[in-house]
Design a protein around this motif. Structure first.
Motif, PDB file in Angstrom:
ATOM      1  N   ALA A  49     -14.153 -27.412   8.418  1.00  0.00           N
ATOM      2  CA  ALA A  49     -13.108 -28.411   8.197  1.00  0.00           C
ATOM      3  C   ALA A  49     -12.754 -28.381   6.724  1.00  0.00           C
ATOM      4  CB  ALA A  49     -13.599 -29.795   8.592  1.00  0.00           C
ATOM      5  N   THR A  79     -11.867 -31.403  17.748  1.00  0.00           N
ATOM      6  CA  THR A  79     -12.831 -30.386  17.327  1.00  0.00           C
ATOM      7  C   THR A  79     -13.925 -31.019  16.477  1.00  0.00           C
ATOM      8  OG1 THR A  79     -11.187 -28.624  17.433  1.00  0.00           O
ATOM      9  CG2 THR A  79     -13.116 -28.218  16.050  1.00  0.00           C
ATOM     10  N   LEU A 136      -6.981 -34.304   6.167  1.00  0.00           N
ATOM     11  CA  LEU A 136      -7.468 -33.137   6.876  1.00  0.00           C
ATOM     12  C   LEU A 136      -6.421 -32.028   6.789  1.00  0.00           C
ATOM     13  CD1 LEU A 136      -9.879 -32.163   8.546  1.00  0.00           C
ATOM     14  CD2 LEU A 136      -8.691 -33.011  10.592  1.00  0.00           C
ATOM     15  N   ASP A 164      -7.123 -28.585   7.500  1.00  0.00           N
ATOM     16  CA  ASP A 164      -7.299 -27.555   8.517  1.00  0.00           C
ATOM     17  C   ASP A 164      -8.675 -27.712   9.160  1.00  0.00           C
ATOM     18  OD1 ASP A 164      -6.707 -25.350  10.080  1.00  0.00           O
ATOM     19  OD2 ASP A 164      -6.527 -23.959   8.404  1.00  0.00           O
ATOM     20  N   VAL A 165      -8.765 -27.248  10.388  1.00  0.00           N
ATOM     21  CA  VAL A 165     -10.043 -27.149  11.086  1.00  0.00           C
ATOM     22  C   VAL A 165     -10.061 -25.791  11.759  1.00  0.00           C
ATOM     23  CG1 VAL A 165     -11.487 -28.075  12.940  1.00  0.00           C
ATOM     24  CG2 VAL A 165     -10.231 -29.628  11.471  1.00  0.00           C
ATOM     25  N   ARG A 166     -11.150 -25.107  11.591  1.00  0.00           N
ATOM     26  CA  ARG A 166     -11.343 -23.806  12.232  1.00  0.00           C
ATOM     27  C   ARG A 166     -12.521 -23.915  13.173  1.00  0.00           C
ATOM     28  NH1 ARG A 166     -14.758 -19.604  12.407  1.00  0.00           N
ATOM     29  NH2 ARG A 166     -13.894 -17.513  12.537  1.00  0.00           N
ATOM     30  N   SER A 195     -17.947 -23.339  12.606  1.00  0.00           N
ATOM     31  CA  SER A 195     -16.726 -24.137  12.464  1.00  0.00           C
ATOM     32  C   SER A 195     -16.613 -24.635  11.030  1.00  0.00           C
ATOM     33  CB  SER A 195     -16.747 -25.346  13.402  1.00  0.00           C
ATOM     34  OG  SER A 195     -16.643 -24.946  14.745  1.00  0.00           O
ATOM     35  N   ASP A 233      -7.382 -31.241  16.088  1.00  0.00           N
ATOM     36  CA  ASP A 233      -8.364 -31.054  15.017  1.00  0.00           C
ATOM     37  C   ASP A 233      -9.440 -32.128  15.065  1.00  0.00           C
ATOM     38  OD1 ASP A 233      -7.037 -28.806  14.123  1.00  0.00           O
ATOM     39  OD2 ASP A 233      -6.067 -29.824  12.438  1.00  0.00           O
ATOM     40  N   ASP A 246      -4.315 -34.400  13.014  1.00  0.00           N
ATOM     41  CA  ASP A 246      -3.926 -33.780  14.268  1.00  0.00           C
ATOM     42  C   ASP A 246      -4.958 -34.077  15.350  1.00  0.00           C
ATOM     43  OD1 ASP A 246      -2.370 -31.493  15.746  1.00  0.00           O
ATOM     44  OD2 ASP A 246      -4.497 -30.961  15.892  1.00  0.00           O
TER      45      ASP A 246
END
Length: 175
Positions: free
Chosen positions: A149, A138, A167, A169-171, A147, A135, A132
């Protein structure tokens, strides 16, 4: 989750004070950083990402980040202090991940608590820049303190290579 698919959580420490009393490694989390770490822990718990193996830089801010996560979640897994994570480049971090084959081969989810730029750079390299757009942005420009990943990897830890991951998810920290 398939036994052949593993998840690697790459977590940057929470917000730390700008200067340590005894140098960079002694920098501690601020009150805001402790709160960020607790929120990151809640996110990890809600997404079943606390891991069976946790590797942590020996810097005070990374150790305090994981301690705050444990306090917020009750997750009691023992952490392994890994000095190479401090100031590590992508190649060094790849070796740390591959070494999980010897130290925690049964782990389906592993967490590495470390520093930028190495942690987000490893995530980017593992997914070969695919995923994404937000993402990836980020990872390259917005991987602020706290953060995380999450990268899915096929096979054993020893098989991990650049471009081998997806990938998940990324927060972005501070949420």
């Amino acid at each position: 989750m398939s036994e052949n698919v593993r998840r690697l959580v790459l977590l940057r420490h929470a917000t730390a004070e700008p200067d340590g009393r005894k140098g960079d490694e002694s920098r501690e989390l601020t009150a805001h950083g402790l709160d960020e770490a607790a929120r990151a822990g809640e996110w990890l718990r809600e997404n079943d990402l606390l891991g069976e193996a946790v590797l942590c830089s020996p810097a005070a801010r990374t150790r305090q980040t994981w301690a705050a996560i444990q306090e917020a979640t009750g997750h009691g897994v023992l952490i392994t202090m890994e000095p190479v994570i401090y100031e590590a480049d992508v190649d060094s971090l790849l070796r740390v991940v591959r070494d999980l084959d010897a130290t925690a081969p049964e782990a389906q989810t592993a967490v590495i608590v470390g520093h930028a730029p190495g942690i987000p750079a490893l995530a980017y390299e593992l997914v070969a820049g695919a995923g994404d757009a937000g993402d990836l942005e980020t990872l390259t420009r917005g991987f602020v303190p706290a953060s995380a990943a999450v990268v899915a990897l096929e096979g054993g830890w020893g098989d991990v290579a650049r471009g081998a991951g997806d990938l998940l998810d990324v927060r972005a920290g501070g949420l």
